[in-house]
Design an enzyme around this catalytic site. Structure first.
Site, short mmCIF file in Angstrom:
data_model
loop_
_atom_site.label_atom_id
_atom_site.label_comp_id
_atom_site.label_asym_id
_atom_site.label_seq_id
_atom_site.Cartn_x
_atom_site.Cartn_y
_atom_site.Cartn_z
CE LYS A 51 -0.17 -0.28 5.06
NZ LYS A 51 -0.97 -0.69 6.22
NE ARG A 151 -6.49 0.69 11.66
CZ ARG A 151 -5.27 0.48 11.14
NH1 ARG A 151 -4.32 1.38 11.27
NH2 ARG A 151 -5.00 -0.63 10.49
CG HIS A 183 -4.03 -4.48 11.76
ND1 HIS A 183 -3.00 -5.10 11.09
CD2 HIS A 183 -3.62 -3.20 11.97
CE1 HIS A 183 -2.00 -4.23 10.89
NE2 HIS A 183 -2.36 -3.07 11.42
NE ARG A 239 -3.11 -8.13 7.38
CZ ARG A 239 -3.72 -8.49 8.51
NH1 ARG A 239 -4.36 -9.64 8.58
NH2 ARG A 239 -3.70 -7.69 9.57
CE1 TYR A 285 12.21 31.57 4.77
CE2 TYR A 285 12.07 29.18 4.59
CZ TYR A 285 11.93 30.43 4.02
OH TYR A 285 11.53 30.55 2.73
CB CYS A 332 13.37 25.52 3.43
SG CYS A 332 14.62 26.45 4.35
CG MET A 333 7.98 23.61 0.20
SD MET A 333 6.87 24.67 -0.73
CE MET A 333 5.90 25.40 0.57
CG ASP A 334 11.11 24.06 -2.45
OD1 ASP A 334 10.18 23.28 -2.67
OD2 ASP A 334 11.00 25.29 -2.38
C1 LIG Z 1 -0.23 -1.75 6.78
C2 LIG Z 1 -0.86 -3.00 7.20
C3 LIG Z 1 -0.10 -4.17 7.38
C4 LIG Z 1 1.40 -4.17 7.34
O1 LIG Z 1 1.88 -3.62 8.55
P1 LIG Z 1 3.45 -3.50 8.83
O2 LIG Z 1 3.52 -3.04 10.24
O3 LIG Z 1 3.98 -2.50 7.86
O4 LIG Z 1 4.00 -4.85 8.62
C5 LIG Z 1 -0.77 -5.36 7.64
N1 LIG Z 1 -2.12 -5.38 7.74
C6 LIG Z 1 -2.87 -4.26 7.62
C7 LIG Z 1 -4.34 -4.36 7.76
C8 LIG Z 1 -2.28 -3.05 7.35
O5 LIG Z 1 -3.03 -1.95 7.22
#
Ligand SMILES: *Cc1c(COP(=O)(O)O)cnc(C)c1O
Length: 414
Positions: A51, A151, A183, A239, A285, A332-334
């Site tokens: 992702k 969540r 999760h 995952r 800055y 800074c920004m850039d």
């Molecule tokens: C991002 C995510 C992961 C991976 O988590 P890591 O800590 O980067 O291994 C696994 N499952 C879900 C639902 C996530 O959103």
């Protein structure tokens, strides 16, 4: 003024084809990290989570490198990310799941592209069923239980009604519940006291699903930290995300090397200004930094618009002119400034912000500490202005397939 003009002239042409700043991505490291995670996963399969543009590394090349390392699933948050993967030519031999879904998303496009989806509430089961009707094929669904993260997912109070809705939808043959998942909230914390309760709650949720007549084939719960540290959370599929990219998910207790991981991203830039200044010169800055003596200042063309945290003003580490140094003054920004002392330096010289550490450069984790955040945020926020340059033995995608993937990403609204 005169002297810095001269310096720029001298460098003119010397680095013409080198980008001003770049994130080099070591695809072989991604493949090797996934191989390491597979080993840790034992008999569970491995879903590489790619992702957020592959945690900033580029979603398609990262996914391909992860598959080369033995991942058999890919995970995305949003539907358009999953569609980008399919559009890049990853066939349905590889299972792809997307889990962060909203009512207005193109659920039917996901079903048509063999993207498996998540439902943690009844409205999502209904959306999946409707999408499956529109696509003319069943939607493979993973029911999400909130086992303690607080969540997404159905709470234990909502779970029975969700199971009932899913079982009813299965009877129409538009839905197949293939997975139950959840999760973890604290797999990365020492002792992880919540994880045990979550595993217990997860088992209870699965038992209830079976009682409701569902036959999920894949149960999954583990992120990177749990893949590496908590075998009892592995179930059928793990995952990992951040560990795929070689950062430690548990930096307080083990660095990447100790976990057998290698950071895949090296962020560097070329100095765009080098000049001598007297002692007492205020820098950037607010003059947060003042030169303690006559010295050389170098300007690095990366700023907070490129993901360099402004919180790392005065503290962000770099490898510049042969030594570890810190950002001088405000980011800074850039751009930001580095005090190079009396070291020889020229416009065009490379400054490394972070990488795997082979040449003494800092790691993304060092930037995270300097900015009071986590390594995830450092790599993920590297901005679009910074080109990703792919290296490593895992064949990088050709220029053409990369631009095809980009236009696919555009057409899916990324
Ligand atoms: C991002 C995510 C992961 C991976 O988590 P890591 O800590 O980067 O291994 C696994 N499952 C879900 C639902 C996530 O959103």
């Amino acid at each position: 003024m005169g002297s810095s003009y001269e310096v720029s002239n001298r460098a003119d042409g010397a680095h013409e084809d080198a980008p001003l700043a770049q994130a080099r991505i070591d695809l072989a490291a991604i493949s090797a990290n996934v191989a390491r995670l597979r080993e840790a996963a034992g008999s569970a399969e491995t879903m590489a989570v790619v992702k957020a543009d592959g945690y900033g590394h580029g979603i398609v090349p990262s996914a391909r490198a992860a598959l080369a390392g033995g991942a058999t699933w890919l995970g995305a948050a949003r539907i358009h990310e999953a569609l980008t993967l399919r559009a890049s030519g990853i066939t349905n031999r590889i299972r792809i799941m997307a889990w962060l879904l909203a009512p207005g998303d193109d659920w039917a496009a996901a079903v048509a592209a063999d993207i498996e989806l998540s439902a943690g509430a009844i409205w999502a089961v209904e959306a999946a069923e409707k999408a499956a009707r529109a696509a003319g094929r069943p939607c493979l669904l993973h029911l999400k239980a909130d086992t303690g993260m607080g969540r997404g997912g159905a709470t234990s109070a909502e779970w029975p009604a969700l199971l009932e809705a899913a079982a009813r939808a299965e009877a129409t043959r538009h839905i197949r519940v293939v997975g139950i998942w959840s999760h973890l909230a604290d797999a990365d914390a020492p002792g992880h006291p919540v994880a045990d309760t979550q595993v217990e709650n997860f088992r209870a949720a699965v038992a209830m699903a079976r009682k409701a007549g569902l036959r999920p084939e894949v149960l999954h719960l583990a992120n990177s930290a749990a893949t590496l540290k908590l075998p009892r959370t592995h179930f059928d599929l793990v995952r990992p995300g951040i560990a795929v990219f070689g950062l430690s998910p548990v930096p307080e207790t083990a660095d990447a090397a100790a976990l057998g991981l290698r950071p895949a991203m090296t962020l560097s830039a070329r100095l765009i200004s080098v000049k001598r200044v007297p002692a007492g010169q205020g820098v950037s800055y607010g003059h947060r930094y003042r030169t303690p003596r006559r010295t050389t200042l170098g300007v690095v063309p990366l700023g907070y618009a490129d993901g360099i945290p402004r919180h790392a003003s005065d503290t962000g580490p770099v490898l510049a002119a042969g030594e570890r140094r810190t950002v001088a003054g405000t980011v800074c920004m850039d751009q930001f400034v580095v005090d190079l002392g009396d070291a020889p330096a020229e416009v065009g010289d490379e400054v490394v912000l972070f990488g795997p550490g082979d040449h003494g450069e800092p790691g993304a984790e060092d930037w995270a500490r300097a900015a009071g955040t986590i390594g995830y945020e450092i790599v993920t926020r590297v901005g679009d202005r910074v080109p990703r340059v792919y290296t490593g033995s895992c064949a990088p995608p050709s220029r053409r397939s990369r631009s095809r993937a980009r236009s696919a990403a555009r057409s899916t609204g990324r």
